[in-house]
Scaffold this motif. Structure first.
Motif, PDB file in Angstrom:
ATOM      1  N   THR A 142      69.633 -50.409 -49.892  1.00  0.00           N
ATOM      2  CA  THR A 142      70.173 -51.703 -49.473  1.00  0.00           C
ATOM      3  C   THR A 142      70.637 -52.749 -50.580  1.00  0.00           C
ATOM      4  N   ILE A 143      69.761 -52.545 -51.770  1.00  0.00           N
ATOM      5  CA  ILE A 143      70.010 -53.168 -52.744  1.00  0.00           C
ATOM      6  C   ILE A 143      71.412 -52.979 -53.601  1.00  0.00           C
ATOM      7  N   SER A 144      71.514 -51.749 -53.469  1.00  0.00           N
ATOM      8  CA  SER A 144      72.943 -51.104 -54.158  1.00  0.00           C
ATOM      9  C   SER A 144      73.850 -51.591 -53.124  1.00  0.00           C
ATOM     10  N   VAL A 145      73.919 -51.626 -51.942  1.00  0.00           N
ATOM     11  CA  VAL A 145      74.918 -51.762 -51.118  1.00  0.00           C
ATOM     12  C   VAL A 145      75.350 -53.518 -51.122  1.00  0.00           C
ATOM     13  N   PHE A 146      74.366 -54.206 -51.183  1.00  0.00           N
ATOM     14  CA  PHE A 146      74.548 -55.884 -51.389  1.00  0.00           C
ATOM     15  C   PHE A 146      75.073 -56.174 -52.724  1.00  0.00           C
ATOM     16  N   VAL A 147      74.904 -55.281 -53.928  1.00  0.00           N
ATOM     17  CA  VAL A 147      75.521 -55.547 -54.919  1.00  0.00           C
ATOM     18  C   VAL A 147      77.050 -55.249 -54.660  1.00  0.00           C
ATOM     19  N   MET A 148      77.470 -54.259 -54.228  1.00  0.00           N
ATOM     20  CA  MET A 148      78.578 -53.879 -53.847  1.00  0.00           C
ATOM     21  C   MET A 148      79.416 -54.998 -53.105  1.00  0.00           C
ATOM     22  N   TYR A 149      78.838 -55.496 -52.123  1.00  0.00           N
ATOM     23  CA  TYR A 149      79.175 -56.564 -51.112  1.00  0.00           C
ATOM     24  C   TYR A 149      79.737 -57.744 -51.747  1.00  0.00           C
ATOM     25  N   SER A 150      78.588 -57.975 -52.965  1.00  0.00           N
ATOM     26  CA  SER A 150      78.979 -59.189 -53.640  1.00  0.00           C
ATOM     27  C   SER A 150      80.145 -59.091 -54.716  1.00  0.00           C
ATOM     28  N   MET A 151      80.703 -58.040 -54.589  1.00  0.00           N
ATOM     29  CA  MET A 151      82.020 -57.493 -55.653  1.00  0.00           C
ATOM     30  C   MET A 151      81.572 -57.682 -57.326  1.00  0.00           C
ATOM     31  N   ASP A 152      80.401 -57.409 -57.741  1.00  0.00           N
ATOM     32  CA  ASP A 152      79.928 -57.558 -58.906  1.00  0.00           C
ATOM     33  C   ASP A 152      79.475 -56.398 -59.268  1.00  0.00           C
ATOM     34  N   GLY A 153      80.154 -55.639 -60.156  1.00  0.00           N
ATOM     35  CA  GLY A 153      79.320 -54.253 -60.534  1.00  0.00           C
ATOM     36  C   GLY A 153      79.631 -53.132 -59.732  1.00  0.00           C
ATOM     37  N   TRP A 154      80.559 -53.438 -58.443  1.00  0.00           N
ATOM     38  CA  TRP A 154      80.616 -52.263 -57.730  1.00  0.00           C
ATOM     39  C   TRP A 154      81.425 -51.116 -58.226  1.00  0.00           C
ATOM     40  N   VAL A 155      82.267 -51.440 -59.153  1.00  0.00           N
ATOM     41  CA  VAL A 155      83.029 -50.316 -60.096  1.00  0.00           C
ATOM     42  C   VAL A 155      82.145 -49.274 -60.593  1.00  0.00           C
ATOM     43  N   ASN A 156      81.059 -49.804 -61.196  1.00  0.00           N
ATOM     44  CA  ASN A 156      80.105 -48.867 -62.038  1.00  0.00           C
ATOM     45  C   ASN A 156      79.215 -48.122 -61.039  1.00  0.00           C
ATOM     46  N   LEU A 157      79.012 -48.616 -59.994  1.00  0.00           N
ATOM     47  CA  LEU A 157      78.466 -47.863 -58.828  1.00  0.00           C
ATOM     48  C   LEU A 157      79.151 -46.792 -58.426  1.00  0.00           C
ATOM     49  N   MET A 158      80.524 -47.162 -58.036  1.00  0.00           N
ATOM     50  CA  MET A 158      81.510 -46.001 -57.769  1.00  0.00           C
ATOM     51  C   MET A 158      81.558 -44.946 -58.660  1.00  0.00           C
ATOM     52  N   TYR A 159      81.818 -45.344 -59.895  1.00  0.00           N
ATOM     53  CA  TYR A 159      81.784 -44.238 -60.925  1.00  0.00           C
ATOM     54  C   TYR A 159      80.528 -43.459 -61.027  1.00  0.00           C
ATOM     55  N   ASP A 160      79.310 -44.060 -60.827  1.00  0.00           N
ATOM     56  CA  ASP A 160      78.035 -43.294 -60.923  1.00  0.00           C
ATOM     57  C   ASP A 160      78.305 -42.335 -59.627  1.00  0.00           C
ATOM     58  N   GLY A 161      78.667 -42.822 -58.347  1.00  0.00           N
ATOM     59  CA  GLY A 161      78.826 -41.804 -57.098  1.00  0.00           C
ATOM     60  C   GLY A 161      79.679 -40.774 -57.592  1.00  0.00           C
ATOM     61  N   LEU A 162      80.866 -41.010 -58.196  1.00  0.00           N
ATOM     62  CA  LEU A 162      81.828 -39.907 -58.452  1.00  0.00           C
ATOM     63  C   LEU A 162      81.241 -38.789 -59.272  1.00  0.00           C
ATOM     64  N   ASP A 163      80.465 -39.317 -60.264  1.00  0.00           N
ATOM     65  CA  ASP A 163      80.020 -38.294 -61.335  1.00  0.00           C
ATOM     66  C   ASP A 163      78.666 -37.758 -60.860  1.00  0.00           C
ATOM     67  N   ALA A 164      77.922 -38.096 -59.678  1.00  0.00           N
ATOM     68  CA  ALA A 164      76.948 -37.475 -59.186  1.00  0.00           C
ATOM     69  C   ALA A 164      77.001 -35.783 -59.089  1.00  0.00           C
ATOM     70  N   VAL A 165      76.351 -34.957 -59.458  1.00  0.00           N
ATOM     71  CA  VAL A 165      76.507 -33.614 -59.144  1.00  0.00           C
ATOM     72  C   VAL A 165      75.216 -33.043 -58.277  1.00  0.00           C
ATOM     73  N   GLY A 166      74.160 -33.479 -58.369  1.00  0.00           N
ATOM     74  CA  GLY A 166      73.031 -32.795 -57.499  1.00  0.00           C
ATOM     75  C   GLY A 166      71.785 -33.373 -57.971  1.00  0.00           C
ATOM     76  N   VAL A 167      70.640 -32.869 -57.250  1.00  0.00           N
ATOM     77  CA  VAL A 167      69.287 -33.501 -57.595  1.00  0.00           C
ATOM     78  C   VAL A 167      68.938 -32.681 -58.781  1.00  0.00           C
ATOM     79  N   ASP A 168      68.313 -33.480 -59.937  1.00  0.00           N
ATOM     80  CA  ASP A 168      67.995 -33.002 -61.341  1.00  0.00           C
ATOM     81  C   ASP A 168      69.191 -32.202 -61.923  1.00  0.00           C
ATOM     82  N   GLN A 169      70.333 -32.652 -61.656  1.00  0.00           N
ATOM     83  CA  GLN A 169      71.355 -32.470 -62.408  1.00  0.00           C
ATOM     84  C   GLN A 169      71.928 -33.152 -63.113  1.00  0.00           C
ATOM     85  N   GLN A 170      72.331 -33.213 -64.618  1.00  0.00           N
ATOM     86  CA  GLN A 170      73.307 -34.105 -65.241  1.00  0.00           C
ATOM     87  C   GLN A 170      74.417 -34.293 -64.862  1.00  0.00           C
ATOM     88  N   PRO A 171      74.741 -35.772 -64.542  1.00  0.00           N
ATOM     89  CA  PRO A 171      76.165 -36.267 -64.035  1.00  0.00           C
ATOM     90  C   PRO A 171      77.502 -35.432 -64.965  1.00  0.00           C
TER      91      PRO A 171
END
Length: 661
Positions: free
Chosen positions: A307-336
């Motif tokens: 919910t905190i992450s979603v609100f940060v994206m809703y405020s349009m501040d820092g949502w691009v970094n969150l999007m890149y983190d989501g694109l780089d995510a591989v799996g649990v205990d895996q290096q992005p």
């Protein structure tokens, strides 16, 4: 009388029952012998005992009825006593009581309100002086503590006086019937609890900053004593209730994307921090290389973090970094891995598109309802609005000579107005043509153009003096501005030509900057005048909202100093958003930090710094709950960035609509 008759009838029935029972006992004392020699004594005795038991049961019922009627009558008497003393304070002081009359005269005296207002303002000043760097045993610390206790005592006395005059709960105008009084009473009670805790545990204030929240909220009492500001706050609060549907829709939207984010990214927002991580592929490789396996500050590991992450994206501040983190995510205990799953763009892009729609919908509904509430308040408070009709004197020039009438017609002609607008625009363009290392011929050309345009302005002012008269000419503010521009231009020419710049403390060329004021003469056209007049009329309402800005900034700045004033940033413990120009170490810098947050400039980095874990030695940390930091910043962003800023825009737009109607 009805209860008395009931009691008499009941006692008479009891008496008749007792007489009947004694008569039956006398008649049945001897056994009855019937013809045939058969003795019926035993059976008659059994019937007699049964009748006696029934009479005893009836007597018990009658006694219980008497007791019930007695309790009902007692309750009614108490209710009647309460109703008779409804206007009494604490059911002890009548409206005619001398002590109550004295308190009433004191509370409603204008000097009493002025004294309380001075105490509130002074208390606000002492709150602004609070900062964590004050030593516990210093003179400043003792003065601030004693002043806080003094103001708590003053506000307690004020509450007791008002309760004595108005009553606490019961009564048409009791103390608790007003929400502002409830707020003031709540602040007094919490301040008393804070003082009691401080007396029991003297060192707890230095370690638990959240206990000072009641002191920080005291400036809210200024809203009660500012009528226009109070009306604005009441209209804002009344506009929240009809917005229930849109708030529910936004809540469902947030909840849906938070749950979806947990399902997609839980446990995947970890990365390895160390020297060379190019060969690291998972958590075990990171730990075996003696590196740190760190979770990102904004993640989707659980519903609260999502919910905190979603609100940060809703405020349009820092949502691009969150999007890149989501694109780089591989799996649990895996290096992005960079751009590992591009399909996750659908999650982030769809959220941003929907957030645009919901944000505009939220703002539109809020502004419309707020405007309706304000209109209702205006009709209720100002049933007879004063309308100022501006009447122009149309007959003042009838006695003019033919030459003066000709000059007047030239000055009031629309063609001359357009000509002067073109002259002013040409002057501004010539000023824009100046640049560094001008050729000599351009300097000469600009100087001669400036002289010619100045002569034109001087001629215009002189003609208007003749056409309208000196006093009538000065009644219009735009004409006064024309005179100022002409005088400054003439003075700058004289000082430049005489070359006395060595003898005066300022450079005469600085006066040439005032030429830019000529552009304001373009605003003298009729349509633009109407627009400016409308904006000026709406400044009063915008000013009330501006006061709300000040109060919220003051309260959040003081609260931020109490909660986050001890946060430290150092090379070995760096911060992402806080630094020496952006922090909560004192009240002034906290105001600048909140202003930066209100503009949406890296406020998510400041939130990260307030949510990070403490060091091993527990230095540079604040003792506040971990969930308080997101509430602090999220509420501030919603109130200031989403609500108040849009209310200012809506007030101006509504004023323009009213002017066109």
């Amino acid at each position: 009388s009805a209860f008395l008759a009931l009691d008499l009838s009941t006692s008479s029935r009891v008496t008749m029952g007792l007489l009947a029972a004694s008569l039956i006992n006398c008649l049945l004392a001897q056994p009855v012998t019937v013809p045939g020699g058969t003795d019926r004594g035993p059976s008659n005795s059994e019937s007699n005992s049964g009748q006696i038991k029934s009479v005893q049961v009836e007597e018990a019922d009658v006694k219980q009825t008497d007791q019930d009627h007695g309790s009902v009558s007692w309750m009614r008497n108490v209710q009647r006593w309460v109703q008779d003393r409804e206007d009494w304070s604490f059911y002890l002081l009548s409206p005619q009581n001398r002590f109550r009359q004295f308190c009433k005269n004191l509370v409603f005296h204008k000097n009493f309100e002025v004294a309380i207002l001075i105490c509130i303002i002074t208390n606000c000043i002492t709150i602004a002086l609070e900062r964590p760097a004050i030593q516990p045993g210093s003179l400043e610390r003792r003065i601030l503590d004693q002043s806080s206790n003094f103001f708590s005592f003053v506000f307690l006395v004020e509450m007791l006086l008002k309760v004595t005059v108005l009553g606490l709960v019961f009564g048409k105008e009791s103390y608790c019937r007003s929400l502002w009084n409830i707020m003031a009473g709540f602040l007094v009670v919490t301040s008393g609890v804070d003082i009691a805790i401080l007396l029991v545990m003297p060192g707890i204030r230095s370690s638990v900053g959240i206990l000072n929240i009641p002191h920080v909220l005291r400036p809210l009492r200024m809203v009660e004593r500012t009528p226009k500001l109070r009306l604005t706050v009441e209209a804002l609060l009344r506009s929240v209730k009809p917005m229930g549907n849109i708030i529910v829709i936004c809540g469902i939207f947030f909840f849906f994307y938070s749950i979806l984010g947990v399902q997609l990214f839980k446990g995947k927002f970890y990365h390895c921090v160390g020297g060379n991580v190019t060969t690291i592929t998972n958590k075990s490789d990171c730990l075996s290389a003696n590196y740190s396996w760190v979770r990102k500050e904004y993640n989707f590991d659980n519903l609260i973090q999502a919910t905190i992450s979603v609100f940060v994206m809703y405020s349009m501040d820092g949502w691009v970094n969150l999007m890149y983190d989501g694109l780089d995510a591989v799996g649990v205990d895996q290096q992005p891995v960079a751009d590992y799953n591009l399909w996750m763009l659908l999650y982030f892009i769809s959220f941003i598109l929907m957030s645009f729609i919901l944000l505009d919908m939220f703002i539109g509904v809020m502004v419309e309802i707020f405007h309706k509430c304000q209109l209702e308040q205006r009709k209720a408070n100002d049933p007879e609005s004063e309308q100022q009709n501006e009447t122009e004197e149309l007959t003042y020039f009838h006695h003019y000579s033919p030459l003066r009438l000709k000059i007047h017609s030239i000055c009031t002609n629309e063609a001359s107005e357009y000509f002067m607008s073109a002259v002013i625009l040409l002057s501004v363009l010539m000023m824009g043509a100046e640049h560094y290392e001008n050729p000599w011929y351009i300097k000469e050309l600009l100087e001669w153009v400036f002289y010619i345009l100045t002569i034109v302005l001087v001629v215009e002012v002189l003609l208007k003096f003749i056409a309208f008269g000196f006093m009538r000419f000065l009644k219009i503010g735009w004409n006064v501005l024309d005179i100022v521009v002409v005088l400054v231009s003439v003075i700058s020419i004289i000082l430049t030509e005489v070359k006395v710049s060595v003898k005066i403390p300022i450079n005469p060329s600085i006066l040439r900057v005032v030429r830019i004021l000529r552009l304001t003469q373009v605003l003298k056209t009729t349509k633009i005048k109407v627009l400016l007049r409308t904006i000026i009329k709406t400044l009063s309402q915008v000013g009330n909202i501006g006061l709300l800005f000040m109060f919220f900034f003051f309260i959040y700045a003081a609260l931020g100093v109490e909660l986050f004033g001890k946060l430290e940033c150092s090379p070995d413990f760096p911060c992402l958003g806080l630094h020496r120009h952006t922090n909560f170490e004192n009240f002034g810098v906290a105001l600048l930090t909140l202003y930066k947050v209100s503009t949406g400039d890296n406020w998510n980095g400041i939130l990260k710094d307030t949510m990070r874990e403490c060091r091993s030695d527990n230095r540079g940390c604040s003792s506040y709950p971990s969930w308080f930091s997101p509430i602090f910043f999220a509420s501030f962003v919603i109130i200031v960035q989403f609500v108040l800023v849009n209310l200012v825009v809506s007030a101006v737009i509504q004023g323009l609509e009213d002017s066109t109607q």
